[in-house]
Design an enzyme around this catalytic site. Sequence first.
Site, PDB file in Angstrom:
ATOM      1  N   CYS A 191     -25.957  -8.185 -35.272  1.00 34.89           N
ATOM      2  CA  CYS A 191     -27.377  -8.858 -34.613  1.00 34.89           C
ATOM      3  C   CYS A 191     -28.330  -8.345 -36.049  1.00 34.89           C
ATOM      4  O   CYS A 191     -28.116  -9.291 -36.828  1.00 34.89           O
ATOM      5  CB  CYS A 191     -27.825  -8.204 -33.326  1.00 34.89           C
ATOM      6  SG  CYS A 191     -29.190  -9.048 -32.639  1.00 34.89           S
ATOM      7  N   HIS A 211     -23.834  -8.908 -29.525  1.00 35.74           N
ATOM      8  CA  HIS A 211     -23.581  -7.380 -29.365  1.00 35.74           C
ATOM      9  C   HIS A 211     -22.227  -6.602 -28.930  1.00 35.74           C
ATOM     10  O   HIS A 211     -22.007  -6.713 -27.505  1.00 35.74           O
ATOM     11  CB  HIS A 211     -24.644  -6.837 -28.477  1.00 35.74           C
ATOM     12  CG  HIS A 211     -25.808  -6.829 -29.055  1.00 35.74           C
ATOM     13  ND1 HIS A 211     -26.326  -5.650 -29.743  1.00 35.74           N
ATOM     14  CD2 HIS A 211     -27.145  -7.690 -29.144  1.00 35.74           C
ATOM     15  CE1 HIS A 211     -27.600  -5.746 -30.218  1.00 35.74           C
ATOM     16  NE2 HIS A 211     -27.918  -7.258 -29.878  1.00 35.74           N
ATOM     17  N   GLU A 232     -20.604  -4.183 -28.644  1.00 35.35           N
ATOM     18  CA  GLU A 232     -20.853  -2.879 -27.974  1.00 35.35           C
ATOM     19  C   GLU A 232     -20.862  -3.111 -26.674  1.00 35.35           C
ATOM     20  O   GLU A 232     -20.789  -2.226 -25.616  1.00 35.35           O
ATOM     21  CB  GLU A 232     -21.899  -1.842 -28.873  1.00 35.35           C
ATOM     22  CG  GLU A 232     -23.172  -2.192 -28.359  1.00 35.35           C
ATOM     23  CD  GLU A 232     -23.945  -3.378 -29.205  1.00 35.35           C
ATOM     24  OE1 GLU A 232     -24.979  -3.561 -29.064  1.00 35.35           O
ATOM     25  OE2 GLU A 232     -23.281  -3.873 -30.015  1.00 35.35           O
TER      26      GLU A 232
END
Length: 226
Positions: free
Chosen positions: A113, A207, A209
């Site tokens: 990002c 993202h 994660e």
Amino acid sequence: MTKPLIGVTTYLDQARWGVWDMTAALLPARYPRLVRESGGLAVMLPPDGPEAAAAVVARLDGLVVAGGADVEPVRYGAEPDPRTGPPARARDSWELALVDAALASGTPLLGICRGMQLLNVALGGTLIQHLDGHVEAVGVIGRHAVKPVPGTRYASLVPELTEVPTYHHQAVDRLGTGLTASAHAEDGTVEAVETDGPGWVLGVQWHPEMGEDLRVMRGLVEAAAR
């Protein structure tokens, strides 16, 4: 086999925990979890003086530049849009120095990002300071489809159209020198970039994660292990 050491950059913000309320180096726990699940060892890299970046990168096998605040527009020669967030100057200086050191040393690099946007700026690119449709609501991670560009590093990791977790209101405008767009959203927004050369350098606008797909981070860890 020794697991590769992956440095992950952090926020630097006011935070509260227990009886304390002070400036803290912060990292959402999902980042180190993703590194671990992908086969690496995670170490946090809080902002430091840019002059320390090369020595830090020299001790790493791979680098992740994490998400966070908008890159200050002065870094790419622009006036701030009213919708651009407040600057994180300590992070900008530190992370730009880390990116430069990783590129110079050939250390595998993944920008997430903000990290992708910073990579683009480090290589002379510019950013769109505001776009709609990539944030579901304040504090809510959304999802949208990302299509890989055939023949790219990203497409070798994730060859199919896939839904990704997303939360951003800025994006790549002019690509930095030596970067190629390797994935797009349905509206044409650049969703991944990578370098043209042999080094392993990739930026993703979403993202990873916040999802369960390990392929992007595993690509970094495997490159770091080599």
